[in-house]
Design a protein around this motif. Structure first.
Motif, PDB file in Angstrom:
ATOM      1  N   GLU A  24       0.792  -1.186   0.132  1.00 47.10           N
ATOM      2  CA  GLU A  24      -0.015   0.083   0.079  1.00 47.10           C
ATOM      3  C   GLU A  24       0.726   1.288  -0.055  1.00 47.10           C
ATOM      4  OE1 GLU A  24      -2.692  -0.276   3.152  1.00 47.10           O
ATOM      5  OE2 GLU A  24      -4.109  -1.341   2.164  1.00 47.10           O
ATOM      6  N   MET A  25       2.056   1.197   0.710  1.00 45.89           N
ATOM      7  CA  MET A  25       2.861   2.113   0.667  1.00 45.89           C
ATOM      8  C   MET A  25       3.340   2.551  -0.710  1.00 45.89           C
ATOM      9  SD  MET A  25       4.903   1.863   4.449  1.00 45.89           S
ATOM     10  CE  MET A  25       5.775   3.426   4.171  1.00 45.89           C
ATOM     11  N   ILE A  26       3.846   1.609  -1.320  1.00 43.36           N
ATOM     12  CA  ILE A  26       4.586   1.735  -2.636  1.00 43.36           C
ATOM     13  C   ILE A  26       3.393   2.349  -3.756  1.00 43.36           C
ATOM     14  CG2 ILE A  26       5.550   0.356  -4.581  1.00 43.36           C
ATOM     15  CD1 ILE A  26       7.360   0.745  -2.059  1.00 43.36           C
ATOM     16  N   ALA A  27       2.320   1.934  -3.499  1.00 43.36           N
ATOM     17  CA  ALA A  27       1.200   2.270  -4.500  1.00 43.36           C
ATOM     18  C   ALA A  27       0.998   3.826  -4.315  1.00 43.36           C
ATOM     19  CB  ALA A  27       0.069   1.538  -4.053  1.00 43.36           C
ATOM     20  N   GLU A  28       1.012   4.247  -2.753  1.00 45.85           N
ATOM     21  CA  GLU A  28       1.108   5.670  -2.497  1.00 45.85           C
ATOM     22  C   GLU A  28       2.166   6.441  -3.214  1.00 45.85           C
ATOM     23  OE1 GLU A  28      -1.664   7.292  -1.400  1.00 45.85           O
ATOM     24  OE2 GLU A  28      -2.769   5.698  -1.432  1.00 45.85           O
ATOM     25  N   ALA A  29       3.409   5.817  -3.046  1.00 44.95           N
ATOM     26  CA  ALA A  29       4.732   6.431  -3.571  1.00 44.95           C
ATOM     27  C   ALA A  29       4.391   6.716  -5.002  1.00 44.95           C
ATOM     28  CB  ALA A  29       6.000   5.671  -3.142  1.00 44.95           C
ATOM     29  N   VAL A  30       4.073   5.656  -5.843  1.00 40.19           N
ATOM     30  CA  VAL A  30       4.109   5.883  -7.188  1.00 40.19           C
ATOM     31  C   VAL A  30       2.902   7.076  -7.323  1.00 40.19           C
ATOM     32  CG1 VAL A  30       3.115   4.818  -9.410  1.00 40.19           C
ATOM     33  CG2 VAL A  30       4.770   3.526  -7.662  1.00 40.19           C
ATOM     34  N   GLY A  31       1.705   6.676  -6.699  1.00 43.08           N
ATOM     35  CA  GLY A  31       0.927   7.880  -7.192  1.00 43.08           C
ATOM     36  C   GLY A  31       1.212   9.504  -6.761  1.00 43.08           C
ATOM     37  N   SER A  32       2.108   9.495  -5.665  1.00 45.72           N
ATOM     38  CA  SER A  32       2.679  10.673  -5.530  1.00 45.72           C
ATOM     39  C   SER A  32       3.519  11.344  -6.465  1.00 45.72           C
ATOM     40  CB  SER A  32       3.553  10.789  -4.229  1.00 45.72           C
ATOM     41  OG  SER A  32       4.786  10.270  -4.216  1.00 45.72           O
ATOM     42  N   GLY A  33       4.002  10.520  -7.503  1.00 49.38           N
ATOM     43  CA  GLY A  33       4.867  10.941  -8.574  1.00 49.38           C
ATOM     44  C   GLY A  33       6.170  10.541  -8.380  1.00 49.38           C
ATOM     45  N   LEU A  34       6.597   9.762  -7.364  1.00 54.10           N
ATOM     46  CA  LEU A  34       7.977   9.267  -7.130  1.00 54.10           C
ATOM     47  C   LEU A  34       8.346   8.089  -8.373  1.00 54.10           C
ATOM     48  CD1 LEU A  34       8.369   8.908  -3.404  1.00 54.10           C
ATOM     49  CD2 LEU A  34       9.116  10.624  -4.870  1.00 54.10           C
ATOM     50  N   ASN A  35       9.577   8.026  -8.593  1.00 49.92           N
ATOM     51  CA  ASN A  35      10.111   7.022  -9.725  1.00 49.92           C
ATOM     52  C   ASN A  35      10.926   6.211  -8.765  1.00 49.92           C
ATOM     53  OD1 ASN A  35      10.645   9.860 -11.502  1.00 49.92           O
ATOM     54  ND2 ASN A  35       9.082   8.309 -11.995  1.00 49.92           N
ATOM     55  N   ALA A  36      11.542   6.382  -7.727  1.00 48.65           N
ATOM     56  CA  ALA A  36      12.459   5.905  -7.062  1.00 48.65           C
ATOM     57  C   ALA A  36      12.120   6.179  -5.278  1.00 48.65           C
ATOM     58  CB  ALA A  36      13.756   5.769  -7.417  1.00 48.65           C
ATOM     59  N   LEU A  37      12.827   5.293  -4.670  1.00 49.12           N
ATOM     60  CA  LEU A  37      12.998   5.583  -3.143  1.00 49.12           C
ATOM     61  C   LEU A  37      14.400   4.736  -2.629  1.00 49.12           C
ATOM     62  CD1 LEU A  37      11.785   3.181  -1.184  1.00 49.12           C
ATOM     63  CD2 LEU A  37       9.816   4.313  -1.842  1.00 49.12           C
ATOM     64  N   ALA A  38      14.679   5.367  -1.499  1.00 52.68           N
ATOM     65  CA  ALA A  38      15.981   4.334  -0.919  1.00 52.68           C
ATOM     66  C   ALA A  38      15.269   3.932   0.492  1.00 52.68           C
ATOM     67  CB  ALA A  38      17.088   5.130  -0.473  1.00 52.68           C
ATOM     68  N   LEU A  39      15.351   2.710   0.680  1.00 53.51           N
ATOM     69  CA  LEU A  39      14.772   2.280   1.823  1.00 53.51           C
ATOM     70  C   LEU A  39      15.821   2.174   2.974  1.00 53.51           C
ATOM     71  CD1 LEU A  39      12.453   0.798   3.646  1.00 53.51           C
ATOM     72  CD2 LEU A  39      13.296  -1.381   2.317  1.00 53.51           C
ATOM     73  N   THR A  40      15.509   3.197   3.650  1.00 55.67           N
ATOM     74  CA  THR A  40      16.607   3.353   4.877  1.00 55.67           C
ATOM     75  C   THR A  40      16.195   3.077   6.366  1.00 55.67           C
ATOM     76  OG1 THR A  40      15.932   5.467   4.870  1.00 55.67           O
ATOM     77  CG2 THR A  40      17.963   4.887   3.531  1.00 55.67           C
ATOM     78  N   GLU A  41      15.577   1.805   6.154  1.00 59.09           N
ATOM     79  CA  GLU A  41      15.092   1.088   7.661  1.00 59.09           C
ATOM     80  C   GLU A  41      16.132   1.172   8.712  1.00 59.09           C
ATOM     81  OE1 GLU A  41      12.667   0.936   9.784  1.00 59.09           O
ATOM     82  OE2 GLU A  41      11.682   0.336   8.130  1.00 59.09           O
ATOM     83  N   HIS A  42      15.654   1.513   9.982  1.00 57.08           N
ATOM     84  CA  HIS A  42      16.405   1.653  11.124  1.00 57.08           C
ATOM     85  C   HIS A  42      17.080   0.335  11.402  1.00 57.08           C
ATOM     86  CE1 HIS A  42      15.013   5.355  12.785  1.00 57.08           C
ATOM     87  NE2 HIS A  42      13.935   4.884  12.257  1.00 57.08           N
ATOM     88  N   PHE A  43      18.411   0.362  11.430  1.00 50.98           N
ATOM     89  CA  PHE A  43      19.405  -1.071  11.436  1.00 50.98           C
ATOM     90  C   PHE A  43      19.100  -1.680  12.588  1.00 50.98           C
ATOM     91  CE2 PHE A  43      21.447   1.215  14.736  1.00 50.98           C
ATOM     92  CZ  PHE A  43      22.392   0.426  15.737  1.00 50.98           C
ATOM     93  N   ASN A  44      18.580  -1.116  13.569  1.00 51.61           N
ATOM     94  CA  ASN A  44      18.146  -1.779  14.934  1.00 51.61           C
ATOM     95  C   ASN A  44      16.547  -2.170  15.069  1.00 51.61           C
ATOM     96  OD1 ASN A  44      17.727   0.845  15.577  1.00 51.61           O
ATOM     97  ND2 ASN A  44      18.511   0.663  17.471  1.00 51.61           N
TER      98      ASN A  44
END
Length: 271
Positions: A24-44
């Motif tokens: 669902e998040m990815i669908a919204e990212a595309v809908g917002s006009g993004l072509n790419a993202l960096a997934l910077t999840e917390h290391f811990n």
């Protein structure tokens, strides 16, 4: 390419990764006009490696990024340092996972890795290294030794901080600080759920097929930072929604052997 360089896959560190929630998040990212993202999840975060194991089953991976339909997802993580502060590392998946394994003894608050030691590890890989939200009151970076700060590639203009401290004020402080160190500024929404996507992003002016390409575009100045007029509203709504979702998850969470609630992954939420 429109890319967000600071994003998360989970609602919180304590929650499990949910494929439904992330799709669902990815669908919204595309809908917002993004072509790419960096997934910077917390290391811990809880079960860090599971995040990438799940992504491997969800999306094709071409060696550089996950192909989530039209959206490219570049691997990364956000690392806490002993002196206080967060560092974003973005690169090839095997490098990110390799560094994370080296941080197994540094995941607790009283044992975070020293900044210089983290940089020495990161320097062994062709990563994009970004100092996250350098003026956030809880996790600043501006107090650190400048010779060490110069080992970073860029500094993070962060949507949450622009909301909290004022868009123009925060942007001016971050840009002046970065300029003093001879570094560029990159945009990151810092979102943990979908409403913040598109509030702040980088528009790259050259084709980028790897994290190394993205790094080169940033260092050569072949990009622009865009701030949406709706940033304040998007972040405010995001904070409110995150609070509601966390509360719902906590109400349904099982209790661990230590007596702590384990936040279950949120399921599909219509937004």
């Amino acid at each position: 390419m429109r890319i967000d360089l600071h994003t998360h896959a989970k609602l919180s560190k304590a929650s499990d990764f949910s494929p439904v929630y992330y799709e669902e998040m990815i669908a919204e990212a595309v809908g917002s006009g993004l072509n790419a993202l960096a997934l910077t999840e917390h290391f811990n975060t809880r079960n860090f490696f599971e995040v990438y194991e799940r992504l491997d089953r969800m999306y094709p991976f071409n060696g550089e990024y996950y192909e989530a339909g039209r959206l490219h997802i570049f691997p990364g993580m956000e690392v806490d340092i002993r002196e206080t502060g967060h560092i974003l590392l973005i690169g090839r998946k095997e490098h990110i996972l390799g560094i994370r394994r080296q941080l197994n003894d540094y995941t607790e608050e009283d044992s975070f890795i020293p900044f210089a030691e983290l940089m020495s590890i990161a320097d062994n890989y062709p990563l994009l290294k970004i100092g996250a939200h350098p003026f956030r009151e809880s996790t600043p970076l501006h107090h650190l030794d400048r010779s060490q700060l110069k080992r970073l590639d860029a500094f993070d203009l962060n949507a949450k901080d622009m909301y909290e401290y004022g868009s123009s004020v925060n942007r001016d402080k971050v840009e002046r600080f970065a300029d003093e160190l001879g570094k560029p500024v990159t945009a990151g929404s810092d979102t943990h759920q979908c409403l913040q996507y598109g509030s702040l992003y980088n528009e790259l002016h050259v084709p980028c097929h790897s994290a190394s390409d993205v790094k080169q575009a940033i260092l050569s100045g072949a990009y622009e930072v865009h701030v949406a007029d709706s940033l304040q509203l998007q972040v405010k709504a995001s904070i409110m929604l995150k609070g509601v979702l966390k509360r719902l998850a906590e109400l349904e969470a099982p209790i661990s052997a230590s007596g702590q609630a384990v936040i279950a992954a949120p399921g599909a939420v219509s937004l």
